[in-house]
Design an enzyme around this catalytic site. Structure first.
Site, short mmCIF file in Angstrom:
data_model
loop_
_atom_site.label_atom_id
_atom_site.label_comp_id
_atom_site.label_asym_id
_atom_site.label_seq_id
_atom_site.Cartn_x
_atom_site.Cartn_y
_atom_site.Cartn_z
N ASP A 43 0.86 -1.17 0.00
CA ASP A 43 0.00 0.00 0.00
C ASP A 43 0.91 1.24 0.00
O ASP A 43 2.12 1.13 0.25
CB ASP A 43 -0.88 -0.04 1.25
CG ASP A 43 -1.72 1.21 1.42
OD1 ASP A 43 -2.27 1.70 0.42
OD2 ASP A 43 -1.82 1.70 2.56
N ASP A 49 -0.30 5.07 1.02
CA ASP A 49 -0.57 6.01 2.10
C ASP A 49 -0.48 5.32 3.46
O ASP A 49 -1.10 4.28 3.68
CB ASP A 49 -1.96 6.63 1.93
CG ASP A 49 -2.04 7.55 0.72
OD1 ASP A 49 -2.90 8.43 0.72
OD2 ASP A 49 -1.23 7.37 -0.21
N GLU A 66 -1.42 10.48 4.59
CA GLU A 66 -2.59 10.16 3.77
C GLU A 66 -2.75 11.32 2.79
O GLU A 66 -3.08 12.44 3.18
CB GLU A 66 -3.85 10.01 4.64
CG GLU A 66 -3.85 8.78 5.53
CD GLU A 66 -4.11 7.48 4.75
OE1 GLU A 66 -4.74 7.54 3.67
OE2 GLU A 66 -3.68 6.42 5.23
N SER A 100 -2.36 1.64 -4.80
CA SER A 100 -2.80 2.66 -3.86
C SER A 100 -4.23 3.11 -4.09
O SER A 100 -4.65 3.30 -5.23
CB SER A 100 -1.87 3.88 -3.96
OG SER A 100 -2.32 4.94 -3.15
N LYS A 160 -6.62 -4.26 -5.49
CA LYS A 160 -5.31 -4.52 -4.90
C LYS A 160 -4.97 -6.01 -4.96
O LYS A 160 -3.85 -6.39 -5.33
CB LYS A 160 -5.26 -4.01 -3.46
CG LYS A 160 -5.29 -2.49 -3.36
CD LYS A 160 -5.03 -2.02 -1.95
CE LYS A 160 -4.89 -0.50 -1.89
NZ LYS A 160 -4.39 -0.01 -0.61
#
Length: 309
Positions: free
Chosen positions: A108, A110, A117, A196, A241
């Site tokens: 990932d 953030d 973020e 992401s 993802k």
């Protein structure tokens, strides 16, 4: 006996709780679950240290069967559960992953690859940071549908000058150890990708800087030099993802059991579960409960030690 797994343990150097087991006590707990230690190596980095124990398992010991995967699924789960709360983090990692000649790491972005973020940095320019941060937290805990929450948060950006993207990009800070982690994987001949729920306009320069092999994120829409408050195309959600992890592994000829996935929130849950080694990095409870390993020390390079890189 054949090595079936590695017990990887790490702890903060500035934290020495009385509950932490010493080497002999830890070996005794392993033995009580049918694991024998054949080798132990140490590792360390800024603010942390750890050990990696190569272990075999005696079929039938510790109340298990002779199933080849059973040591990790039953005795291993019981072992890690017993060790929980001793002041260190422990993970039993399959030998097939540790010893794999070629691996794929997917992360990932953030609050994992980077410290911030991005949607909150953008929202600060619109004077909506607190509102957006609250929605982000709820989404990462799994309390809100990610796609719906992203659309709602992005809508707060409508009308902002698109130049704000450059300002936010300049403010992004990599997580401690992120660069070292990517460099270690690449030096060993492995692949690294990121996927992401943030934005490709921020991610592309980072991916180029780090030399990442794969990068996918949402595309912020703009018109006439202003953000429209929408994204182009489908939202990168948990299913996306997981699909990226599987596709990148297949395209590279890397078995799924030789993949590692790391993230911090509910949007990372599916890829963390699908990977050969799923890692919760300073994560929300829902992801931590589903992951094979957890990292609470703010050093992303601990991932390399869990993966045997």
């Amino acid at each position: 006996m054949e090595i079936c797994a590695y017990l990887v343990s790490h702890h903060r150097l500035d934290d020495a709780p009385s509950s932490r087991l010493d080497a002999a006590a830890l070996d005794a707990v392993l033995a009580s679950h049918g694991f024998a230690v054949h080798d132990c190596t140490t590792f360390e980095g800024p603010g942390y240290a750890g050990t990696r124990r190569a272990v075999s398992h005696t079929p039938g010991a510790g109340g298990t069967t002779a199933d080849a995967r059973d040591p990790l699924q039953t005795s291993g789960a019981a072992l890690v559960a017993e060790l929980r709360g001793d002041g260190a983090e422990h993970a039993l990692v399959a030998a097939t992953l540790i010893e794999a000649p070629r691996k794929l790491l997917v992360m990932d972005v953030d609050s994992t690859l980077i410290q911030q973020e991005v949607i909150e940095l953008l929202a600060a320019h619109a004077g909506r940071e607190a509102e957006v941060a609250a929605v982000t937290e709820a989404a990462m805990r799994g309390e809100l549908d990610f796609a719906g929450s992203l659309h709602a948060r992005v809508a707060t950006l409508a009308g902002l000058d698109a130049g704000v993207i450059d300002e936010v990009r300049a403010a992004v800070v990599l997580s401690e150890g992120a660069r070292e982690l990517v460099e270690a994987f690449h030096a060993a001949g492995h692949l690294v990708g990121v996927v992401s729920g943030g934005f490709i306009q921020i991610l592309t320069p980072l991916a180029e800087e780090l030399g990442l092999d794969f990068a996918v994120a949402n595309d912020l829409s703009s018109a006439d030099g202003l953000l429209t408050g929408t994204v182009t195309g489908d939202v990168v959600d948990a299913a996306t993802k997981e699909a990226c992890l599987r596709r990148w592994a297949a395209d590279a000829g890397i078995p799924l059991e030789h993949t590692i996935a790391a993230g911090d929130g509910a949007n990372d849950l599916l890829m963390v579960r699908a990977a050969g080694l799923g890692i919760a990095y300073r994560a929300k409870p829902a992801l931590r409960a589903a992951a094979d390993a957890a990292i609470d020390v703010p050093r992303l390079d601990i991932v390399r030690h869990l993966a045997g890189v």
